[in-house]
Design an enzyme around this catalytic site. Structure first.
Site, mmCIF file in Angstrom:
data_model
loop_
_atom_site.group_PDB
_atom_site.id
_atom_site.type_symbol
_atom_site.label_atom_id
_atom_site.label_comp_id
_atom_site.label_asym_id
_atom_site.label_seq_id
_atom_site.Cartn_x
_atom_site.Cartn_y
_atom_site.Cartn_z
ATOM 1 N N ASP A 103 1.330 23.088 29.147
ATOM 2 C CA ASP A 103 0.821 24.306 28.559
ATOM 3 C C ASP A 103 0.979 25.464 29.411
ATOM 4 O O ASP A 103 1.470 26.480 29.402
ATOM 5 C CB ASP A 103 -0.576 24.335 27.837
ATOM 6 C CG ASP A 103 -1.926 23.582 28.977
ATOM 7 O OD1 ASP A 103 -1.315 23.429 30.257
ATOM 8 O OD2 ASP A 103 -2.993 23.773 28.694
ATOM 9 N N ASP A 106 -0.297 27.162 36.597
ATOM 10 C CA ASP A 106 -1.295 28.219 37.256
ATOM 11 C C ASP A 106 -0.977 28.241 38.924
ATOM 12 O O ASP A 106 0.178 28.701 39.283
ATOM 13 C CB ASP A 106 -2.594 27.980 36.972
ATOM 14 C CG ASP A 106 -3.457 28.925 37.139
ATOM 15 O OD1 ASP A 106 -3.000 30.280 37.146
ATOM 16 O OD2 ASP A 106 -4.683 28.916 38.097
ATOM 17 N N LYS A 134 2.207 31.523 35.666
ATOM 18 C CA LYS A 134 1.753 32.600 36.207
ATOM 19 C C LYS A 134 2.319 32.571 37.449
ATOM 20 O O LYS A 134 2.094 32.085 38.581
ATOM 21 C CB LYS A 134 0.213 32.591 36.415
ATOM 22 C CG LYS A 134 -0.535 32.441 35.087
ATOM 23 C CD LYS A 134 -2.334 32.345 35.438
ATOM 24 C CE LYS A 134 -3.083 32.390 33.981
ATOM 25 N NZ LYS A 134 -4.528 32.040 34.286
ATOM 26 N N ASP A 162 -7.729 26.588 25.826
ATOM 27 C CA ASP A 162 -9.220 26.567 25.489
ATOM 28 C C ASP A 162 -9.856 27.498 26.411
ATOM 29 O O ASP A 162 -9.585 27.371 27.683
ATOM 30 C CB ASP A 162 -9.805 25.140 25.459
ATOM 31 C CG ASP A 162 -9.822 24.617 26.687
ATOM 32 O OD1 ASP A 162 -8.993 24.458 27.595
ATOM 33 O OD2 ASP A 162 -11.067 24.230 27.182
ATOM 34 N N ARG A 168 -8.396 26.412 20.864
ATOM 35 C CA ARG A 168 -7.076 26.058 20.775
ATOM 36 C C ARG A 168 -6.415 26.000 19.769
ATOM 37 O O ARG A 168 -4.966 25.879 19.857
ATOM 38 C CB ARG A 168 -7.306 24.455 21.232
ATOM 39 C CG ARG A 168 -7.817 24.018 22.343
ATOM 40 C CD ARG A 168 -7.661 22.508 22.780
ATOM 41 N NE ARG A 168 -8.702 21.992 23.672
ATOM 42 C CZ ARG A 168 -7.860 21.970 24.976
ATOM 43 N NH1 ARG A 168 -7.029 22.563 25.551
ATOM 44 N NH2 ARG A 168 -9.009 21.258 26.176
HETATM 45 P P1 5GP Z 1 -3.035 24.532 38.073
HETATM 46 O O1 5GP Z 1 -3.024 23.142 38.755
HETATM 47 O O2 5GP Z 1 -1.709 24.866 37.936
HETATM 48 O O3 5GP Z 1 -3.650 25.638 38.932
HETATM 49 O O4 5GP Z 1 -3.816 24.812 36.826
HETATM 50 C C1 5GP Z 1 -3.371 24.019 35.744
HETATM 51 C C2 5GP Z 1 -4.468 23.790 34.490
HETATM 52 O O5 5GP Z 1 -5.411 25.002 34.668
HETATM 53 C C3 5GP Z 1 -3.783 23.938 33.059
HETATM 54 O O6 5GP Z 1 -3.293 22.757 32.738
HETATM 55 C C4 5GP Z 1 -5.080 24.493 32.528
HETATM 56 O O7 5GP Z 1 -5.860 23.315 31.860
HETATM 57 C C5 5GP Z 1 -5.853 25.235 33.356
HETATM 58 N N1 5GP Z 1 -5.573 26.828 33.290
HETATM 59 C C6 5GP Z 1 -4.854 27.676 34.239
HETATM 60 N N2 5GP Z 1 -4.938 28.732 33.888
HETATM 61 C C7 5GP Z 1 -5.225 28.756 32.615
HETATM 62 C C8 5GP Z 1 -5.574 29.962 31.759
HETATM 63 O O8 5GP Z 1 -5.197 31.005 32.021
HETATM 64 N N3 5GP Z 1 -6.066 29.617 30.497
HETATM 65 C C9 5GP Z 1 -6.670 28.461 30.285
HETATM 66 N N4 5GP Z 1 -7.131 28.045 29.263
HETATM 67 N N5 5GP Z 1 -6.499 27.361 30.954
HETATM 68 C C10 5GP Z 1 -5.813 27.659 32.389
HETATM 69 MG MG MG Z 2 -2.333 21.720 31.065
#
Ligand code: 5GP
Ligand code: MG
Length: 182
Positions: A103, A106, A134, A162, A168
């Site tokens: 999805d 980040d 992002k 979510d 969702r």
């Molecule tokens: P990462 O490990 O890349 O920092 O984070 C990924 C996970 O953080 C995603 O799979 C998601 O669950 C959550 N996440 C990061 N940014 C967002 C956001 O803006 N909205 C939501 N709902 N979840 C996010």
């Molecule tokens: Mg995810």
């Protein structure tokens, strides 16, 4: 602009359902072009990627398989954040061409853990397709080949994503109004 409230937060509509569908279709077209003859195995990461995966797959026209995995964080913490374990993967990945469907990427730490975990199962190739990226928050070196949409750093919900389990179900994406989150 329409504003929704989920629990204690307000979110305003930021990406229309129409734009999402257009960009998801574009990614599907790129995958159809790049993976013809490779019989890829799509691995959809639940829960967040369920809507993206369903819409994308409707536009995939090459022979393929799809399976679903879940990442569960457990107590341990490493230098790169919380450890996440992969659940629900029954397929043999040996010599398979794998395309991860996520999805959102980040910081990229979740994806990095997933790549390490899947890489240990001897796939031939692993590729990443994400609904959202992002770019300014990415902390680790990742080759995210397929991105439907790049977004700013603000927290978003909708289209599979979510806030505390809710939101969702929306076909569009909403951005948090009160940006007091870190
Ligand atoms: P990462 O490990 O890349 O920092 O984070 C990924 C996970 O953080 C995603 O799979 C998601 O669950 C959550 N996440 C990061 N940014 C967002 C956001 O803006 N909205 C939501 N709902 N979840 C996010
Ligand atoms: Mg995810």
């Amino acid at each position: 602009m329409s504003v929704i409230t989920i629990k204690d937060k307000r979110f305003s509509a930021s990406i229309s359902a129409e734009t999402i569908q257009k960009e998801v279709k574009r990614v599907a077209d790129e995958i159809n072009r790049d993976f013809a003859g490779k019989e890829p195995l799509f691995l959809s990461v639940l829960n967040g990627a369920f809507m993206f995966s369903a819409d994308l797959m409707k536009h995939i026209t090459i022979p393929c398989e799809i399976s679903f995995v879940k990442l569960a964080s457990y107590q341990g913490v490493t230098s790169t954040g919380r450890i996440k374990e992969v659940f629900g993967l029954n397929e043999d990945l040996t010599d398979r061409v794998v395309i991860i469907l996520e999805d959102i990427v980040d910081t990229g730490q979740t994806m990095q853990h997933l790549l390490e975990s899947l890489g240990a199962r001897h796939p031939k190739e692993i590729h990443i397709a994400t609904l959202l990226l992002k770019p300014d928050k990415l902390k680790v070196a990742l080759n995210v080949e397929y991105v439907a949409m790049n977004i700013p750093n603000d927290f978003i919900v909708g289209y599979g994503l979510d806030y505390d389990g809710m939101g969702r179900n929306y076909p569009e994406i909403y951005t948090i109004c009160d940006s007091d989150e870190s």
